[in-house]
Design a protein around this motif. Structure first.
Motif, PDB file in Angstrom:
ATOM      1  N   LYS A 246       0.837  -1.206   0.000  1.00  0.00           N
ATOM      2  CA  LYS A 246       0.000   0.000   0.000  1.00  0.00           C
ATOM      3  C   LYS A 246       0.869   1.252   0.000  1.00  0.00           C
ATOM      4  O   LYS A 246       0.554   2.245  -0.679  1.00  0.00           O
ATOM      5  N   ALA A 247       1.962   1.219   0.764  1.00  0.00           N
ATOM      6  CA  ALA A 247       2.862   2.364   0.815  1.00  0.00           C
ATOM      7  C   ALA A 247       3.519   2.593  -0.546  1.00  0.00           C
ATOM      8  O   ALA A 247       3.684   3.743  -0.987  1.00  0.00           O
ATOM      9  N   GLU A 248       3.893   1.515  -1.233  1.00  0.00           N
ATOM     10  CA  GLU A 248       4.516   1.640  -2.560  1.00  0.00           C
ATOM     11  C   GLU A 248       3.536   2.238  -3.564  1.00  0.00           C
ATOM     12  O   GLU A 248       3.908   3.087  -4.375  1.00  0.00           O
ATOM     13  N   VAL A 249       2.291   1.786  -3.516  1.00  0.00           N
ATOM     14  CA  VAL A 249       1.269   2.330  -4.417  1.00  0.00           C
ATOM     15  C   VAL A 249       1.060   3.814  -4.156  1.00  0.00           C
ATOM     16  O   VAL A 249       0.993   4.633  -5.083  1.00  0.00           O
ATOM     17  N   ALA A 250       0.991   4.184  -2.867  1.00  0.00           N
ATOM     18  CA  ALA A 250       0.803   5.586  -2.506  1.00  0.00           C
ATOM     19  C   ALA A 250       1.984   6.434  -2.979  1.00  0.00           C
ATOM     20  O   ALA A 250       1.807   7.558  -3.470  1.00  0.00           O
ATOM     21  N   GLN A 251       3.200   5.893  -2.834  1.00  0.00           N
ATOM     22  CA  GLN A 251       4.385   6.620  -3.268  1.00  0.00           C
ATOM     23  C   GLN A 251       4.390   6.822  -4.786  1.00  0.00           C
ATOM     24  O   GLN A 251       4.716   7.899  -5.289  1.00  0.00           O
ATOM     25  N   GLN A 252       4.010   5.791  -5.528  1.00  0.00           N
ATOM     26  CA  GLN A 252       3.960   5.896  -6.988  1.00  0.00           C
ATOM     27  C   GLN A 252       2.944   6.948  -7.426  1.00  0.00           C
ATOM     28  O   GLN A 252       3.198   7.732  -8.352  1.00  0.00           O
ATOM     29  N   ARG A 253       1.797   6.970  -6.746  1.00  0.00           N
ATOM     30  CA  ARG A 253       0.787   7.972  -7.082  1.00  0.00           C
ATOM     31  C   ARG A 253       1.265   9.383  -6.761  1.00  0.00           C
ATOM     32  O   ARG A 253       1.005  10.329  -7.506  1.00  0.00           O
ATOM     33  N   LEU A 254       1.958   9.523  -5.652  1.00  0.00           N
ATOM     34  CA  LEU A 254       2.494  10.828  -5.271  1.00  0.00           C
ATOM     35  C   LEU A 254       3.532  11.300  -6.282  1.00  0.00           C
ATOM     36  O   LEU A 254       3.544  12.477  -6.688  1.00  0.00           O
ATOM     37  N   LEU A 255       4.411  10.388  -6.720  1.00  0.00           N
ATOM     38  CA  LEU A 255       5.427  10.748  -7.720  1.00  0.00           C
ATOM     39  C   LEU A 255       4.768  11.163  -9.032  1.00  0.00           C
ATOM     40  O   LEU A 255       5.230  12.094  -9.716  1.00  0.00           O
ATOM     41  N   PHE A 256       3.672  10.480  -9.391  1.00  0.00           N
ATOM     42  CA  PHE A 256       2.957  10.839 -10.625  1.00  0.00           C
ATOM     43  C   PHE A 256       2.382  12.246 -10.507  1.00  0.00           C
ATOM     44  O   PHE A 256       2.484  13.065 -11.435  1.00  0.00           O
ATOM     45  N   VAL A 257       1.756  12.542  -9.357  1.00  0.00           N
ATOM     46  CA  VAL A 257       1.166  13.865  -9.142  1.00  0.00           C
ATOM     47  C   VAL A 257       2.247  14.951  -9.182  1.00  0.00           C
ATOM     48  O   VAL A 257       2.075  16.012  -9.802  1.00  0.00           O
ATOM     49  N   ILE A 258       3.377  14.688  -8.516  1.00  0.00           N
ATOM     50  CA  ILE A 258       4.468  15.664  -8.476  1.00  0.00           C
ATOM     51  C   ILE A 258       5.011  15.923  -9.883  1.00  0.00           C
ATOM     52  O   ILE A 258       5.223  17.067 -10.297  1.00  0.00           O
ATOM     53  N   GLY A 259       5.218  14.826 -10.656  1.00  0.00           N
ATOM     54  CA  GLY A 259       5.721  14.978 -12.019  1.00  0.00           C
ATOM     55  C   GLY A 259       4.745  15.745 -12.896  1.00  0.00           C
ATOM     56  O   GLY A 259       5.152  16.616 -13.694  1.00  0.00           O
ATOM     57  N   ALA A 260       3.455  15.434 -12.733  1.00  0.00           N
ATOM     58  CA  ALA A 260       2.450  16.125 -13.539  1.00  0.00           C
ATOM     59  C   ALA A 260       2.389  17.606 -13.200  1.00  0.00           C
ATOM     60  O   ALA A 260       2.308  18.470 -14.089  1.00  0.00           O
ATOM     61  N   LEU A 261       2.440  17.920 -11.897  1.00  0.00           N
ATOM     62  CA  LEU A 261       2.416  19.328 -11.485  1.00  0.00           C
ATOM     63  C   LEU A 261       3.649  20.081 -11.996  1.00  0.00           C
ATOM     64  O   LEU A 261       3.552  21.228 -12.442  1.00  0.00           O
TER      65      LEU A 261
END
Length: 297
Positions: A246-261
């Motif tokens: 779950k932590a890995e999934v959350a981290q991947q989503r956060l990295l996606f959001v950061i990259g998109a922003l």
């Protein structure tokens, strides 16, 4: 039976110096009634304790009155009226057991566990019968059913739904439906099972066959074994592995959001649009990750 005519005195005893010798579970509604009654009219009947010396300090074993003692603790009382008697540990335990057996709301399996405790202390069926007031045959039957885990049958016996002799015949039948039906029929013909009792007994046998010998929600002491430790360890490992995923999934989503922003904020038109809407800054948590050097648009 234990002779209860022993020297005694009435004293106020600190509740924190009393150890419960034979604890039992009680219905929460009944306990609330005890608390409310004591709060309204006070303690009508003192508890009974026996004194002991531990590390040079006087303490007490509770003989009877656990509900009243817990109610006093619930009400924040520091002392409780108690009848103090001088008896041995074993006599105190037996007196407590007999007191509990006399209570109609006391769970029968807890009482029977007390009988097993007496047997484990070295008492034979004759001694247990003499101390508890039960017949030798009754004690022998209770122990036989308990040793085989026949809680459902034992509860039925105690409620008068089937006689002890029928319960023991069923246990000895090896789960043969033919033998069980024969035992029920014999009991009916002999008058041990009357009228609707036969149908009730058959219903109990069906429950036993479908749901097992043990009663649901019965309080039991779980044995700590190497296999149980392994199972507990494996469950904990699985739980932690799930948390890591779950932590890995959350981290991947956060990295996606950061990259998109980061990509969007490079676009001057998008940045101007955000400023026009009063959204010219990012939350600190995101800003520190979108612009690691602290640069903001």
């Amino acid at each position: 039976m234990i002779e209860q005519q022993v020297p005694s005195e009435l004293r106020l005893i600190p509740v924190d110096k009393i150890e419960v010798l034979n604890p039992r579970e009680r219905n929460s509604k009944v306990f609330e009634e005890i608390v409310a009654n004591i709060q309204a009219v006070g303690l009508k009947k003192p508890i009974t304790v026996t004194p002991r010396i531990h590390d040079g300090e006087e303490k007490f074993l509770l003989v009877c009155g656990e509900g009243r003692l817990k109610a006093f603790k619930e009400l924040g009382e520091s002392e409780i009226p108690a009848i103090v008697i001088s008896v041995s540990d074993e006599d105190a335990f037996i007196m407590s057991l007999v007191e509990n057996m006399a209570r109609r709301r006391y769970h029968p399996l807890e009482t029977f566990s007390g009988i097993v405790n007496l047997r484990d202390k070295g008492y034979d069926k004759h001694a247990i019968a003499a101390k508890t007031g039960l017949s030798v045959e009754r004690v022998q039957g209770i122990l036989a059913l308990l040793e085989r885990g026949e809680e459902r049958l034992l509860a039925a016996v105690e409620k008068g739904k089937i006689p002890m002799s029928v319960a023991l015949t069923i246990v000895a039948s090896g789960n043969s439906d033919k033998v069980i039906q024969g035992a029920l029929q014999d009991a009916y013909e002999s008058g041990e099972l009357r009228g609707k009792q036969l149908f009730e007994a058959k219903k109990i046998m069906e429950y036993r066959k479908l749901q097992g010998r043990a009663l649901p929600n019965a309080k039991r002491e779980k044995d700590l074994t190497s296999s149980s430790l392994v199972r507990t360890y494996q469950k904990e490992v699985q739980r932690q592995q799930l948390m890591v995923k779950k932590a890995e999934v959350a981290q991947q989503r956060l990295l996606f959001v950061i990259g998109a922003l980061r990509e969007l904020l490079i676009d001057e038109n998008f940045s101007n649009l955000l400023r026009a809407e009063g959204l010219g800054t990012l939350p600190t948590y995101l800003a520190e990750r979108v612009w690691p050097t602290g640069v903001t648009t």
